[in-house]
Design a protein around this motif. Sequence first.
Motif, short mmCIF file in Angstrom:
data_model
loop_
_atom_site.label_atom_id
_atom_site.label_comp_id
_atom_site.label_asym_id
_atom_site.label_seq_id
_atom_site.Cartn_x
_atom_site.Cartn_y
_atom_site.Cartn_z
N LYS A 28 47.66 36.19 48.06
CA LYS A 28 48.95 36.63 47.50
C LYS A 28 49.44 37.86 48.25
O LYS A 28 50.63 37.98 48.56
N LYS A 29 48.55 38.76 48.56
CA LYS A 29 48.91 39.98 49.28
C LYS A 29 49.38 39.65 50.70
O LYS A 29 50.32 40.26 51.19
N LEU A 30 48.73 38.68 51.36
CA LEU A 30 49.13 38.28 52.71
C LEU A 30 50.51 37.61 52.70
O LEU A 30 51.29 37.78 53.63
N LYS A 31 50.83 36.83 51.68
CA LYS A 31 52.12 36.16 51.60
C LYS A 31 53.25 37.15 51.42
O LYS A 31 54.36 36.92 51.88
N LYS A 32 52.98 38.26 50.74
CA LYS A 32 54.01 39.29 50.55
C LYS A 32 54.31 40.03 51.84
O LYS A 32 55.38 40.53 52.04
N SER A 33 53.33 40.11 52.71
CA SER A 33 53.48 40.87 53.97
C SER A 33 54.35 40.16 54.97
O SER A 33 54.56 39.06 55.10
N TYR B 169 43.85 36.93 45.25
CA TYR B 169 44.55 38.20 45.40
C TYR B 169 44.87 38.48 46.87
O TYR B 169 45.98 38.90 47.20
N ARG B 170 43.90 38.23 47.73
CA ARG B 170 44.11 38.47 49.17
C ARG B 170 45.20 37.55 49.73
O ARG B 170 46.01 37.97 50.54
N GLY C 3 28.36 31.41 37.72
CA GLY C 3 29.77 31.27 37.30
C GLY C 3 30.55 32.55 37.46
O GLY C 3 31.71 32.54 37.89
N SER C 4 29.92 33.67 37.12
CA SER C 4 30.61 34.95 37.26
C SER C 4 30.91 35.26 38.71
O SER C 4 32.00 35.73 39.05
N PHE C 5 29.95 34.99 39.58
CA PHE C 5 30.17 35.24 41.01
C PHE C 5 31.27 34.33 41.55
O PHE C 5 32.14 34.79 42.29
N ALA C 6 31.23 33.05 41.19
CA ALA C 6 32.25 32.11 41.67
C ALA C 6 33.64 32.51 41.18
O ALA C 6 34.62 32.46 41.93
N SER C 7 33.73 32.94 39.93
CA SER C 7 35.00 33.37 39.38
C SER C 7 35.51 34.62 40.09
O SER C 7 36.70 34.72 40.43
N LEU C 8 34.64 35.58 40.31
CA LEU C 8 35.02 36.81 41.00
C LEU C 8 35.48 36.52 42.42
O LEU C 8 36.50 37.04 42.88
N LYS C 9 34.75 35.66 43.13
CA LYS C 9 35.11 35.32 44.50
C LYS C 9 36.46 34.60 44.56
O LYS C 9 37.29 34.90 45.42
#
Length: 96
Positions: free
Chosen positions: A91-96, A88-89, A76-82
């Motif tokens: 969201k960052k690509l949409k801003k670019s 985040y990635r 669960g921790s790995f799935a949540s982190l992934k």
Amino acid sequence: MEHFPIIHTNFWDAVIAVPIVMIITQILKKYFHVKPFWVPTIALLIGLIISVFISHRHHLFAGIFMGWFYGYSAIGSFASLKTSINAYREKKLKKS
């Protein structure tokens, strides 16, 4: 007569065992090129091994119970982190 053991979670359970399961699983995944559908099973087995043979070696039922906890917490921790990193990635690509 006690049918169920009293299982105490401690520092080891919450802060050390689960990250160890995650790290060992990731190392095995990287070096042995494990297929993704086997990763949860491997994490569960590592959690069971650590719990039964190290953490709760004097009580089998507690070891099995906490081993499932270690394994599934790592999954669960790995799935949540992934999921968080991917969001985040994106969201960052949409801003670019």
